[in-house]
Design a protein around this motif. Sequence first.
Motif, PDB file in Angstrom:
ATOM      1  N   ARG A 135       0.834  -1.211   0.000  1.00  0.00           N
ATOM      2  CA  ARG A 135       0.000   0.000   0.000  1.00  0.00           C
ATOM      3  C   ARG A 135       0.864   1.255   0.000  1.00  0.00           C
ATOM      4  NH1 ARG A 135      -5.201  -0.169   1.802  1.00  0.00           N
ATOM      5  NH2 ARG A 135      -4.879   1.711   3.048  1.00  0.00           N
ATOM      6  N   THR A 152       1.626   4.481  -3.326  1.00  0.00           N
ATOM      7  CA  THR A 152       1.483   5.935  -3.214  1.00  0.00           C
ATOM      8  C   THR A 152       2.676   6.672  -3.801  1.00  0.00           C
ATOM      9  OG1 THR A 152       2.543   6.047  -1.025  1.00  0.00           O
ATOM     10  CG2 THR A 152       0.177   5.611  -1.084  1.00  0.00           C
ATOM     11  N   THR A 184      -5.098  16.155  -2.023  1.00  0.00           N
ATOM     12  CA  THR A 184      -3.743  16.187  -1.481  1.00  0.00           C
ATOM     13  C   THR A 184      -3.615  17.229  -0.375  1.00  0.00           C
ATOM     14  OG1 THR A 184      -2.864  15.501  -3.625  1.00  0.00           O
ATOM     15  CG2 THR A 184      -1.318  16.494  -2.074  1.00  0.00           C
ATOM     16  N   LYS A 236       2.188   8.027   6.978  1.00  0.00           N
ATOM     17  CA  LYS A 236       2.363   7.472   5.632  1.00  0.00           C
ATOM     18  C   LYS A 236       1.754   6.087   5.488  1.00  0.00           C
ATOM     19  CE  LYS A 236       7.055   5.860   6.726  1.00  0.00           C
ATOM     20  NZ  LYS A 236       8.487   5.990   6.381  1.00  0.00           N
ATOM     21  N   ASP A 258      -4.859   5.595   6.046  1.00  0.00           N
ATOM     22  CA  ASP A 258      -5.891   6.034   5.123  1.00  0.00           C
ATOM     23  C   ASP A 258      -6.621   7.214   5.734  1.00  0.00           C
ATOM     24  OD1 ASP A 258      -5.380   3.862   3.417  1.00  0.00           O
ATOM     25  OD2 ASP A 258      -6.756   2.570   4.545  1.00  0.00           O
TER      26      ASP A 258
END
Length: 318
Positions: free
Chosen positions: A148, A152, A227, A250, A253
């Motif tokens: 995950r 990103t 963002t 980081k 979610d």
Amino acid sequence: PGVAPLTGLAALAGALTPAHVDVIVKTMTAMPATVSEEDRVAAEKILVNLAVHASPIEVKKAGDRILDTVDPDGPEPKDPPERPERELAFQEHRDGSATLKGKLDIVAYALLRAALDPLAKPHSTKEEGRDPRSQWERHADALVDLVRLAMTVDEIPTHGGDRVHVAVTVDYETLKSGIGTAMLDYGGVITAAEARMLACDCKVIPAVLGTESEQMDLGRSKRIITTGQRRRLVMRDRGCAFPGCKSHAKHCDGHHIVYWILGGPTNLDNLTLLCQRHHRLVHCGGWEVRMGGDGRPDFIPPANLDPLRRPRRNTVHL
């Protein structure tokens, strides 16, 4: 012709030991074919005369200096090493899950463990108690977190011209009610609650289907959390907001406190950061989230953990 004829004669005369002979022969064998016969004879004579009075180590050093002189570029490069033994196989099951089997070389294994071990540490908090997961379960969760996190990164390869993603197909009424199932693009079925969790922080592409599920219209993708909003969330929560959790931002979610599918707004007062484990716990484990008067989230445990359901808050990142 012999590789080192002068050395052979000196050895027959008893002037050299076997160790001296080995050193001189290795030096003469390493000498490139471009060296003239005159220079080869002169070099061997120097080594034989030195070997009569010096140790094999000193003779080897002299031989190395001679090779550096006659062949300053060194030997030709060797063939590239064989590709490391690495393989990974997926055995897919009918329910959409899979069993992984693979093999890694030493370097790849060391890299993987270095990345996984910090993510696989037990999560023990006074709110939840001891981490119930086994070592193997923690490593599996860490691998998912690592994937995950990698998805990103801007430099991640594309698939079909788009960033790598996971597609979930679910009926709107099912997503709204939280009752039913959703389909993953690789096959397999997840619950509507799990689909809701994925919809918290993703790109949504609405599609209008006909009565036979044929695609009638496909809308543009819409990012739920921008963002800029995520940056402000990170500044406020600093990491997973669940009580006692130490996960960094980081690995988290963005979670809609009032679910987005139920009309919850995508603004800072309705958002909080949750790691994958606690995101699932909030959606499926009976925990509730409420925004406190100071603009920070409070977590309400289920009645089986606290009959009074007293609000709790994470103070780890403060």
